[in-house]
Design an enzyme around this catalytic site. Structure first.
Site, PDB file in Angstrom:
ATOM      1  N   ASN A 111      24.552  -9.838 -18.654  1.00 29.25           N
ATOM      2  CA  ASN A 111      24.282  -8.405 -18.797  1.00 29.25           C
ATOM      3  C   ASN A 111      23.648  -8.061 -20.141  1.00 29.25           C
ATOM      4  OD1 ASN A 111      25.492  -8.417 -16.352  1.00 29.25           O
ATOM      5  ND2 ASN A 111      27.381  -7.403 -16.995  1.00 29.25           N
ATOM      6  N   HIS A 157     -13.225  25.081 -16.086  1.00 29.62           N
ATOM      7  CA  HIS A 157     -13.231  25.235 -14.619  1.00 29.62           C
ATOM      8  C   HIS A 157     -14.339  24.406 -13.959  1.00 29.62           C
ATOM      9  CE1 HIS A 157     -10.650  28.809 -15.316  1.00 29.62           C
ATOM     10  NE2 HIS A 157     -11.451  28.985 -16.346  1.00 29.62           N
ATOM     11  N   SER A 278     -22.744  -1.358  -2.099  1.00 32.10           N
ATOM     12  CA  SER A 278     -22.134  -1.103  -0.801  1.00 32.10           C
ATOM     13  C   SER A 278     -22.587  -2.195   0.149  1.00 32.10           C
ATOM     14  CB  SER A 278     -22.581   0.261  -0.297  1.00 32.10           C
ATOM     15  OG  SER A 278     -22.502   0.307   1.113  1.00 32.10           O
ATOM     16  N   LYS A 284     -26.683   2.012  -2.902  1.00 26.41           N
ATOM     17  CA  LYS A 284     -25.473   2.464  -3.592  1.00 26.41           C
ATOM     18  C   LYS A 284     -25.157   1.684  -4.852  1.00 26.41           C
ATOM     19  CE  LYS A 284     -22.511   4.910  -2.340  1.00 26.41           C
ATOM     20  NZ  LYS A 284     -21.744   5.696  -1.432  1.00 26.41           N
ATOM     21  N   ASN A 286     -21.716   2.000  -6.955  1.00 30.89           N
ATOM     22  CA  ASN A 286     -20.454   2.734  -6.968  1.00 30.89           C
ATOM     23  C   ASN A 286     -19.649   2.515  -8.245  1.00 30.89           C
ATOM     24  OD1 ASN A 286     -20.987   3.692  -4.382  1.00 30.89           O
ATOM     25  ND2 ASN A 286     -20.088   1.864  -3.440  1.00 30.89           N
ATOM     26  N   GLU A 291     -12.950   4.395 -10.635  1.00 29.29           N
ATOM     27  CA  GLU A 291     -12.194   4.828  -9.451  1.00 29.29           C
ATOM     28  C   GLU A 291     -10.856   4.104  -9.366  1.00 29.29           C
ATOM     29  OE1 GLU A 291     -15.329   6.066  -5.994  1.00 29.29           O
ATOM     30  OE2 GLU A 291     -15.350   3.978  -6.600  1.00 29.29           O
ATOM     31  N   GLN A 323      18.525  -4.718 -11.834  1.00 30.50           N
ATOM     32  CA  GLN A 323      17.541  -5.784 -11.641  1.00 30.50           C
ATOM     33  C   GLN A 323      16.208  -5.201 -11.148  1.00 30.50           C
ATOM     34  OE1 GLN A 323      18.828  -9.681 -10.147  1.00 30.50           O
ATOM     35  NE2 GLN A 323      17.544  -9.298  -8.373  1.00 30.50           N
ATOM     36  N   LYS A 326      12.645  -4.521 -13.349  1.00 29.93           N
ATOM     37  CA  LYS A 326      11.611  -5.430 -13.832  1.00 29.93           C
ATOM     38  C   LYS A 326      10.261  -5.290 -13.156  1.00 29.93           C
ATOM     39  CE  LYS A 326      15.186  -8.434 -15.149  1.00 29.93           C
ATOM     40  NZ  LYS A 326      16.044  -7.380 -14.548  1.00 29.93           N
TER      41      LYS A 326
HETATM   42  N1  ARG Z   1      18.985 -10.934 -12.685  1.00 31.16           N
HETATM   43  C1  ARG Z   1      19.855  -9.976 -13.237  1.00 31.16           C
HETATM   44  C2  ARG Z   1      19.084  -8.718 -13.621  1.00 31.16           C
HETATM   45  O1  ARG Z   1      17.930  -8.794 -13.687  1.00 31.16           O
HETATM   46  C3  ARG Z   1      20.518 -10.524 -14.464  1.00 31.16           C
HETATM   47  C4  ARG Z   1      21.852  -9.923 -14.759  1.00 31.16           C
HETATM   48  C5  ARG Z   1      22.817 -10.312 -13.727  1.00 31.16           C
HETATM   49  N2  ARG Z   1      24.125  -9.895 -14.052  1.00 31.16           N
HETATM   50  C6  ARG Z   1      25.090  -9.847 -13.133  1.00 31.16           C
HETATM   51  N3  ARG Z   1      26.246  -9.437 -13.522  1.00 31.16           N
HETATM   52  N4  ARG Z   1      24.878 -10.195 -11.897  1.00 31.16           N
HETATM   53  O2  ARG Z   1      19.640  -7.664 -13.827  1.00 31.16           O
END
Ligand code: ARG
Length: 461
Positions: A111, A157, A278, A284, A286, A291, A323, A326
């Site tokens: 953690n 505008h 295109s 064209k 583009n 975009e 988790q 990420k």
């Molecule tokens: N893969 C987990 C995450 O990205 C890591 C931490 C996991 N901790 C746990 N108590 N299961 O959060």
């Protein structure tokens, strides 16, 4: 079947589907460098505090170094049973050095470990993004310098409003990018806070020194509350908010480039390297890059929403929901960094058509405000002047003429105080030159502004 590092209290095996559902290795493997650096710092701290021996710490640090090389050489085997990069590396460490490796996780939890890894990752991502944004500012400043005298219509505008220097318009974006950089730099104070030592949530029974761990990682601060340390992702939300705003800025510029490159405007030509053709319409050309940048703005804003929703209602402290931080984070960082880089490249290569801009300065009564200002200098209250000019514009429009093409007698029918010197006020050049107020578009103000930007960016004009 590989035994899970946490497998002690389990008898049955994890369902295959659960394993697949819960693993993060597919995406958190890119944290390997951060994970190894964090573990090395942790091992050194453990030894310094007498929790493990110096010899054990040395073995751990060295083996982790080897693992890093294995990963970088593509030799590392990522077993899905390992769940995440933290367990994959730890398992490999143990297979290499046995019991010394089994001591690494003393006084630590995944953690606080994962929170540290994400912070280390983000600290680097922010530095990279700041460097790219600085390059973008340079590209914008160079473009402004190259076309310093060019006048274009300024819009409100999306209607032609008053003439402005093209450089002035570009420097408006520079202000946004400057603020973007400031925000990112300020956020580092909250990113570079080491959570290591919070352990699972409550701290640890060992005599650790979190400050020493942090110093080795170049983090000036450590957490103050262990519960917050493992559950806080505010710094990631902040980054996503900054990223979303940067994308919004890029998206606004993209929109302008798209409009400007249309045949209706023709103000710019998107260079070959940044345009595509295109498959059916041979003529064209583009503006795909702007975009796509505009399109990706939604995606990054979505990542911000995604993490906010993940955090909403989460009880303290760590929950596996976290988790989910990420993928949006990595995706947003990749997207915004690439978008900034591409925009810089596009601006470097952008072809500008001053003659097309000049053509749109005619016929739109863009100097009507100047005429009103002129009348004010003759003692007419501004509101009255505004009405008089409005009537003159209506008349000129009917005659198919510009304000400056009316005779003095014609003008005086609407604005009795007008004198021959009025006509000096009605040219586009004079209109721009007279806007000398602070931050205005007069060439002397823009030259100052550009010089200031060039100085900030350490480029010569
Ligand atoms: N893969 C987990 C995450 O990205 C890591 C931490 C996991 N901790 C746990 N108590 N299961 O959060």
């Amino acid at each position: 079947m590989a035994k899970k590092p946490w497998g002690g209290r389990f008898e049955g095996e994890t369902e295959k589907q659960v394993e697949q559902f819960s693993q993060s290795l597919d995406f958190d493997r890119r944290l390997y460098k951060q994970d190894i650096a964090g573990s090395q710092a942790h091992a050194r701290m453990l030894a310094r505090q007498g929790i493990i021996t110096e010899a054990e710490a040395d073995r751990i640090v060295r083996a982790l170094e080897e693992i890093r090389r294995e990963i970088e050489a593509g030799e590392f085997i990522y077993a899905p049973a390992m769940e995440d990069i933290h367990m994959a590396i730890e398992a490999r460490l143990i297979s290499k050095i046995g019991d010394a490796g089994r001591k690494l996780h003393t006084a630590r939890s995944r953690n606080d470990q994962v929170a540290l890894d994400v912070r280390l990752y983000l600290a680097e991502a922010v530095e990279t993004l700041v460097a790219r944004l600085t390059e973008l500012r340079r590209a914008g400043a160079r473009l402004a310098r190259k076309h310093l005298g060019v006048i274009m219509p300024g819009y409100t505008h999306l209607q032609r409003a008053q003439p402005v220097l093209f450089a002035h318009h570009l420097l408006a974006y520079d202000e946004m990018w400057r603020r973007d950089i400031m925000r990112l730099q300020e956020s580092l104070a909250r990113i570079k806070v080491s959570p290591l030592g919070a352990a699972a949530l409550a701290g640890t029974t060992f005599p650790i020194d979190p400050k020493f761990t942090a110093e080795q990682l170049d983090f000036p601060e450590i957490f103050r509350n262990s519960l917050d340390a493992v559950s806080d992702r505010d710094f990631a939300v902040e980054f996503l908010a900054h990223a979303a705003l940067i994308m919004a800025h890029l998206s606004r510029l993209s929109e302008e480039l798209i409009i400007w490159s249309s045949s209706e405007f023709g103000f710019v030509v998107i260079p070959d390297g940044y345009a595509t053709g295109s498959s059916i319409m041979p003529q064209k050309r583009n503006p795909d890059v702007p975009e796509l940048i505009r399109g990706k703005c939604g995606r990054v804003a979505g990542s911000l929403m995604s993490l906010l929703m993940t955090l909403k209602g989460l009880p303290l402290t760590y929950n596996r929901d976290l988790q989910e931080d990420k993928e949006p984070l990595f995706d947003a960082a990749d997207t915004v960094t690439a978008s900034v880089e591409l925009m810089a490249g596009l601006l470097e290569a952008l072809e500008v058509r001053p003659e097309k801009m000049a053509a749109t300065l005619k016929g739109g009564f863009l100097t009507a405000t100047d005429m009103a200002d002129y009348l004010v200098t003759k003692g007419v209250p501004f509101r009255t002047a505004h009405e008089q000019v409005g009537a003159a514009v209506r008349y000129a429009e009917g005659q198919g003429k510009e304000l400056g093409e009316l005779s003095l007698e014609e003008v005086q029918k609407f604005a009795p105080t007008a004198a021959p010197d009025l006509f000096e006020w009605l040219t586009i050049e004079a209109s721009v030159a007279r806007r000398k107020s602070p931050g205005g578009t007069a060439p002397e103000r823009v030259v100052e502004a550009l010089a200031r930007v060039e100085k900030e960016l350490e480029i010569s004009g």
